[in-house]
Design an enzyme around this catalytic site. Structure first.
Site, PDB file in Angstrom:
ATOM      1  N   SER A 147       0.816  -1.220   0.000  1.00 36.90           N
ATOM      2  CA  SER A 147       0.000   0.000   0.000  1.00 36.90           C
ATOM      3  C   SER A 147       0.851   1.273   0.000  1.00 36.90           C
ATOM      4  CB  SER A 147      -0.936  -0.016   1.205  1.00 36.90           C
ATOM      5  OG  SER A 147      -0.152  -0.120   2.391  1.00 36.90           O
TER       6      SER A 147
ATOM      7  N   GLN B  27      11.053  12.359   0.735  1.00 41.59           N
ATOM      8  CA  GLN B  27      11.221  13.765   1.118  1.00 41.59           C
ATOM      9  C   GLN B  27      11.337  14.651  -0.114  1.00 41.59           C
ATOM     10  OE1 GLN B  27      14.610  14.028   3.737  1.00 41.59           O
ATOM     11  NE2 GLN B  27      13.567  13.034   5.419  1.00 41.59           N
ATOM     12  N   GLY B  28      12.415  14.413  -0.913  1.00 39.98           N
ATOM     13  CA  GLY B  28      12.809  15.330  -1.994  1.00 39.98           C
ATOM     14  C   GLY B  28      11.689  15.637  -2.961  1.00 39.98           C
ATOM     15  N   GLY B  29      11.072  14.602  -3.554  1.00 37.72           N
ATOM     16  CA  GLY B  29       9.976  14.838  -4.479  1.00 37.72           C
ATOM     17  C   GLY B  29       9.936  13.850  -5.618  1.00 37.72           C
TER      18      GLY B  29
ATOM     19  N   GLU C 113      18.032  18.153  -7.739  1.00 38.28           N
ATOM     20  CA  GLU C 113      18.743  17.166  -6.915  1.00 38.28           C
ATOM     21  C   GLU C 113      19.923  16.646  -7.720  1.00 38.28           C
ATOM     22  OE1 GLU C 113      15.761  14.318  -5.748  1.00 38.28           O
ATOM     23  OE2 GLU C 113      15.114  15.543  -4.072  1.00 38.28           O
TER      24      GLU C 113
ATOM     25  N   HIS D  47      22.159   6.048   0.175  1.00 36.43           N
ATOM     26  CA  HIS D  47      21.948   7.503   0.183  1.00 36.43           C
ATOM     27  C   HIS D  47      23.107   8.129   0.943  1.00 36.43           C
ATOM     28  CE1 HIS D  47      20.195  11.445   0.532  1.00 36.43           C
ATOM     29  NE2 HIS D  47      19.172  11.068  -0.219  1.00 36.43           N
TER      30      HIS D  47
ATOM     31  N   ARG E  21      24.617  10.115  -6.882  1.00 35.98           N
ATOM     32  CA  ARG E  21      24.660   9.562  -5.529  1.00 35.98           C
ATOM     33  C   ARG E  21      25.767   8.547  -5.276  1.00 35.98           C
ATOM     34  NH1 ARG E  21      18.504   8.604  -3.861  1.00 35.98           N
ATOM     35  NH2 ARG E  21      18.241  10.847  -3.902  1.00 35.98           N
TER      36      ARG E  21
ATOM     37  N   HIS F 278      19.498   2.628   0.825  1.00 37.90           N
ATOM     38  CA  HIS F 278      18.333   3.487   0.565  1.00 37.90           C
ATOM     39  C   HIS F 278      17.372   2.916  -0.470  1.00 37.90           C
ATOM     40  CE1 HIS F 278      16.166   7.253   0.254  1.00 37.90           C
ATOM     41  NE2 HIS F 278      16.464   7.382  -1.021  1.00 37.90           N
TER      42      HIS F 278
ATOM     43  N   ARG G 283      20.125   4.770  -9.744  1.00 41.77           N
ATOM     44  CA  ARG G 283      18.900   5.560  -9.937  1.00 41.77           C
ATOM     45  C   ARG G 283      19.165   7.048  -9.764  1.00 41.77           C
ATOM     46  NH1 ARG G 283      14.799   7.599  -6.174  1.00 41.77           N
ATOM     47  NH2 ARG G 283      16.233   6.865  -4.580  1.00 41.77           N
TER      48      ARG G 283
ATOM     49  N   LEU H 298       9.611   7.588  -7.489  1.00 44.57           N
ATOM     50  CA  LEU H 298       8.174   7.857  -7.346  1.00 44.57           C
ATOM     51  C   LEU H 298       7.541   7.962  -8.738  1.00 44.57           C
ATOM     52  CD1 LEU H 298       8.175  10.417  -4.376  1.00 44.57           C
ATOM     53  CD2 LEU H 298       7.314   8.075  -4.331  1.00 44.57           C
TER      54      LEU H 298
HETATM   55  P1  FAD Z   1       6.444   1.342  -0.729  1.00 41.34           P
HETATM   56  O1  FAD Z   1       6.018   2.737  -0.712  1.00 41.34           O
HETATM   57  O2  FAD Z   1       7.625   0.972   0.064  1.00 41.34           O
HETATM   58  O3  FAD Z   1       5.221   0.451  -0.243  1.00 41.34           O
HETATM   59  C1  FAD Z   1       5.374  -0.931  -0.011  1.00 41.34           C
HETATM   60  C2  FAD Z   1       4.149  -1.436   0.711  1.00 41.34           C
HETATM   61  O4  FAD Z   1       4.137  -2.854   0.710  1.00 41.34           O
HETATM   62  C3  FAD Z   1       4.058  -1.010   2.164  1.00 41.34           C
HETATM   63  O5  FAD Z   1       2.751  -0.594   2.391  1.00 41.34           O
HETATM   64  C4  FAD Z   1       4.322  -2.308   2.939  1.00 41.34           C
HETATM   65  O6  FAD Z   1       3.670  -2.353   4.170  1.00 41.34           O
HETATM   66  C5  FAD Z   1       3.738  -3.324   1.976  1.00 41.34           C
HETATM   67  N1  FAD Z   1       4.272  -4.677   2.110  1.00 41.34           N
HETATM   68  C6  FAD Z   1       5.573  -5.064   2.092  1.00 41.34           C
HETATM   69  N2  FAD Z   1       5.640  -6.393   2.239  1.00 41.34           N
HETATM   70  C7  FAD Z   1       4.373  -6.853   2.358  1.00 41.34           C
HETATM   71  C8  FAD Z   1       3.792  -8.142   2.554  1.00 41.34           C
HETATM   72  N3  FAD Z   1       4.537  -9.253   2.687  1.00 41.34           N
HETATM   73  N4  FAD Z   1       2.442  -8.248   2.649  1.00 41.34           N
HETATM   74  C9  FAD Z   1       1.673  -7.139   2.562  1.00 41.34           C
HETATM   75  N5  FAD Z   1       2.154  -5.899   2.371  1.00 41.34           N
HETATM   76  C10 FAD Z   1       3.497  -5.769   2.265  1.00 41.34           C
HETATM   77  N6  FAD Z   1      11.934   8.408  -4.144  1.00 41.34           N
HETATM   78  C11 FAD Z   1      11.703   9.490  -4.906  1.00 41.34           C
HETATM   79  O7  FAD Z   1      11.418   9.366  -6.101  1.00 41.34           O
HETATM   80  N7  FAD Z   1      11.764  10.731  -4.343  1.00 41.34           N
HETATM   81  C12 FAD Z   1      12.057  10.949  -3.040  1.00 41.34           C
HETATM   82  O8  FAD Z   1      12.081  12.068  -2.577  1.00 41.34           O
HETATM   83  C13 FAD Z   1      12.332   9.817  -2.235  1.00 41.34           C
HETATM   84  N8  FAD Z   1      12.668   9.976  -0.942  1.00 41.34           N
HETATM   85  C14 FAD Z   1      12.824   8.862  -0.158  1.00 41.34           C
HETATM   86  C15 FAD Z   1      13.070   9.024   1.202  1.00 41.34           C
HETATM   87  C16 FAD Z   1      13.156   7.924   2.034  1.00 41.34           C
HETATM   88  C17 FAD Z   1      13.433   8.099   3.500  1.00 41.34           C
HETATM   89  C18 FAD Z   1      12.993   6.625   1.474  1.00 41.34           C
HETATM   90  C19 FAD Z   1      13.080   5.421   2.349  1.00 41.34           C
HETATM   91  C20 FAD Z   1      12.776   6.459   0.114  1.00 41.34           C
HETATM   92  C21 FAD Z   1      12.690   7.565  -0.711  1.00 41.34           C
HETATM   93  N9  FAD Z   1      12.445   7.439  -2.072  1.00 41.34           N
HETATM   94  C22 FAD Z   1      12.233   8.544  -2.830  1.00 41.34           C
HETATM   95  C23 FAD Z   1      12.192   6.127  -2.661  1.00 41.34           C
HETATM   96  C24 FAD Z   1      10.659   5.941  -2.816  1.00 41.34           C
HETATM   97  O9  FAD Z   1      10.027   6.456  -1.670  1.00 41.34           O
HETATM   98  C25 FAD Z   1      10.268   4.512  -2.990  1.00 41.34           C
HETATM   99  O10 FAD Z   1      11.049   3.892  -3.965  1.00 41.34           O
HETATM  100  C26 FAD Z   1       8.802   4.399  -3.427  1.00 41.34           C
HETATM  101  O11 FAD Z   1       7.995   5.121  -2.550  1.00 41.34           O
HETATM  102  C27 FAD Z   1       8.395   2.957  -3.461  1.00 41.34           C
HETATM  103  O12 FAD Z   1       7.004   2.893  -3.597  1.00 41.34           O
HETATM  104  P2  FAD Z   1       6.320   1.472  -3.632  1.00 41.34           P
HETATM  105  O13 FAD Z   1       4.857   1.705  -3.756  1.00 41.34           O
HETATM  106  O14 FAD Z   1       6.984   0.628  -4.627  1.00 41.34           O
HETATM  107  O15 FAD Z   1       6.679   0.820  -2.216  1.00 41.34           O
HETATM  108  C1  SIN Z   2      15.995  12.616  -1.065  1.00 45.84           C
HETATM  109  O1  SIN Z   2      15.108  13.392  -0.730  1.00 45.84           O
HETATM  110  O2  SIN Z   2      17.195  12.840  -0.994  1.00 45.84           O
HETATM  111  C2  SIN Z   2      15.581  11.280  -1.580  1.00 45.84           C
HETATM  112  C3  SIN Z   2      15.311  11.406  -3.010  1.00 45.84           C
HETATM  113  C4  SIN Z   2      15.270  10.054  -3.642  1.00 45.84           C
HETATM  114  O3  SIN Z   2      15.619   9.045  -3.016  1.00 45.84           O
HETATM  115  O4  SIN Z   2      14.921  10.015  -4.822  1.00 45.84           O
END
Ligand code: FAD
Ligand code: SIN
Length: 539
Positions: free
Chosen positions: A13, A47-49, A113, A234, A280, A341, A376, A382
């Site tokens: 989710s 955070q970043g966007g 960035e 990171h 990075r 990261h 990446r 995102l």
């Molecule tokens: P997620 O958002 O990680 O969601 C995964 C979901 O799966 C969660 O809800 C979890 O509970 C669920 N899940 C996992 N395993 C199971 C299971 N076995 N059963 C049921 N549910 C499960 N990217 C950017 O582009 N810009 C940014 O600024 C940026 N900043 C970041 C800052 C931080 C601190 C971090 C950690 C990452 C950042 N990233 C950023 C990376 C980006 O946030 C992620 O790559 C992206 O949000 C991943 O989205 P997703 O939907 O694939 O997974």
């Molecule tokens: C950050 O805000 O530095 C994270 C950005 C990203 O992981 O893409």
């Protein structure tokens, strides 16, 4: 033990899962799984966007060029072009869902960035992910046709004809973490959107849910997994005993932040023409080298030359978090260290999220489309999650119209016993995370990788044995998946006899002339096929 049946199963989710679930709900019934409560995901901590070409001064060509450059030769160019060109429409979808990005007089407020040649990062202050998560959950609350199962942990996919060409995914077995029951969920089409696996490393910016469950499940099901050696560290996480690797966004360097040694020396300008805004991998390696050379346990990020009011207003979340640890970033340099990261590799998919297993799609951080290559570009993840989950949902709808899956068999617990030695699980978790940090970290060598491989094989035997003899818990599910991730990262790293992008191996410090992805596939319960897949399509 309950049995559920739906047209579509979405596991996870974060942005990828929420976006797909909402899109799918217009075409059939959806079950959406969340390992803990909604709102806990990597997405929510972004955070970043999100990167997209939104200004006349920018161009798709420039964004493609920056992405290819960061990816160090391994991006799949066609995929890069398609995803980047879909950026503006993905942003429209986010805005229509209710996401409020910061605006300026000229439209969206765009920041920069590392590795981006232009301002193209849309953001909501420094809590972009929290805003995306808020808007999608609001929309979810008013969407019909979706059954949300929180605190439900997918354990394994259910396959018909596993390990054959005609294998098809027909659902998943899922642990209800509140009752301990194991439910059986049948679906015509399943999406893995389980995010990353930062918890495979001792220090990570990721929340506790990021244990690579989707990778483990897909791998055990025979799906192809690609390029797991490319784990992004990171460069700037807060160094503080209580901070649990809190991220200090790259956007601070986008707004002029300078990396300094503890003695004040600004070292990045000697290392790369883009200095503090170098990609990075280069920044993380430079910090690692400075720390190893000086023996210091951290370096610093300096924002003191920027107007304090601007810093506090532009980065309220980071400013408040630092203040809670007694660090006023407008007055003193922020102590930082690199941390694991982002997982650039993952379940091998097309740009539309199709895996090598019928009926199974993957999107977001769990998938490997080829967008990121060997490294990446910031804020492209995102974007990828938003675009690929949308396209995957369209194809899942078409598949479900043409295929009728049989109801899956319930879980068989056999004579599994109640776990009474939790210390075994806790110890093994710790052992793996330390092993990955020390042997498979920012700088690698062949002998360290081989040592790590020997150790992980022993650990794997123990964990699998324990898994079959013991009743399943969330910790155990995650441990089994962390082992799978570790094994895949190590195995792919050993396949890659060169240094490229995020994978730096002292034994092979040069880049190879051949461009290839590494690949792993389980072809039976005990056999894995490791291979290199040339990018030009030759075999
Ligand atoms: P997620 O958002 O990680 O969601 C995964 C979901 O799966 C969660 O809800 C979890 O509970 C669920 N899940 C996992 N395993 C199971 C299971 N076995 N059963 C049921 N549910 C499960 N990217 C950017 O582009 N810009 C940014 O600024 C940026 N900043 C970041 C800052 C931080 C601190 C971090 C950690 C990452 C950042 N990233 C950023 C990376 C980006 O946030 C992620 O790559 C992206 O949000 C991943 O989205 P997703 O939907 O694939 O997974
Ligand atoms: C950050 O805000 O530095 C994270 C950005 C990203 O992981 O893409």
């Amino acid at each position: 033990m309950a049995t559920h049946q739906a047209d579509f199963l979405v596991i996870g989710s974060g942005l990828a899962g929420l976006n797909a679930a909402i899109a799918l709900s217009e075409h059939g019934s959806v079950i959406l799984l969340s390992k803990v409560q909604l709102g806990e995901s990597n997405t929510a901590y972004a955070q970043g966007g999100i990167a997209s070409v939104m200004s006349d001064e920018d161009s798709f060509d420039a964004h493609v060029r920056d992405t290819l450059k960061a990816g160090a030769g391994l991006c799949h160019r066609e995929v890069v072009e398609k995803i980047i060109e879909a950026g503006p429409s993905a942003i429209r979808n986010l805005v229509e869902t209710g996401v409020q990005f910061d605006e300026s007089d000229q439209g969206f407020s765009l920041t920069r960035e590392g590795g981006h040649s232009n301002r193209r990062i849309l953001h909501a202050q420094d809590i972009t992910g929290r805003e995306i998560d808020r808007a999608f959950r609001m929309k979810l609350a008013s969407t019909e046709n979706i059954t949300i199962l929180q605190h439900h942990v997918a354990i394994d996919l259910i396959l018909q004809d596993r390990f054959s060409e005609s294998a098809v995914c027909i659902g998943a077995h899922v642990l209800d973490a509140h009752t301990g029951a194991i439910d059986t969920i049948g679906a015509q089409a399943t999406l893995i959107a389980t995010g990353g696996a930062g918890k495979a490393y001792l220090y990570t910016s990721n929340p506790d849910v990021s244990t690579g469950d989707g990778i483990g499940m897909a791998f055990r099901s025979g799906a192809k997994i690609a390029n797991m050696e490319f784990f992004q560290f990171h460069p700037t996480c807060l160094f503080h005993p209580r901070a649990k690797s809190f991220l200090i966004s790259e956007a601070l360097r986008g707004e002029g932040g300078i990396l300094r040694r503890r003695d004040g020396h600004a070292f990045m300008k000697e290392i790369h023409p883009l200095a503090d805004l170098a990609p990075r991998d280069i920044v993380a390696r430079a910090i690692d080298a400075e720390m190893k050379r000086t023996g210091d346990d951290h370096v610093c990020l300096d924002m003191r030359h920027r107007d304090p009011a601007f810093v506090a207003e532009r980065f309220p979340n980071i400013h408040t978090a630092c203040m809670s640890f007694g660090i006023d970033m407008t007055q003193v340099p922020i102590p930082i260290v690199p941390a694991a990261h982002y997982m650039c590799g993952g379940i091998q998919t097309t740009e539309r999220g199709a895996t090598s297993v019928n009926g199974l799609w993957a999107a977001g951080e769990a998938g490997h489309t080829g967008l990121h290559g060997a490294n990446r570009l910031a804020s492209n993840s995102l974007l990828e999650a938003a675009v690929v989950s949308q396209w995957a949902s369209e194809d899942m709808v078409s598949w479900a119209k043409e295929h009728q899956s049989p109801a899956p068999q319930p879980w068989n617990s056999g004579d599994a016993r109640t776990p009474h030695e939790a210390v075994i699980i806790a110890h093994t978790w710790d052992e793996i995370r330390r092993l990955m940090w020390n042997y498979v970290g920012i700088v690698r060598s062949r002998s360290r990788l081989e040592g790590a491989q020997r150790r992980i094989e022993l650990i794997e035997h123990e964990v699998i044995d324990y898994h079959w003899k013991t009743q399943v818990t969330r910790d155990l599910v995650e441990l089994r998946n962390i082992v799978a991730v570790a094994k895949l990262v190590i195995g792919c790293a050993l396949q890659r006899e060169e240094s490229r992008g995020l994978h730096y191996n002292q034994t092979f410090p040069e880049q190879s002339e051949q461009l290839y992805d590494t690949q792993a596939q389980s072809v039976s319960h005990n056999d894995i096929m490791w291979s290199r897949r040339p990018l030009d399509g030759s075999s």
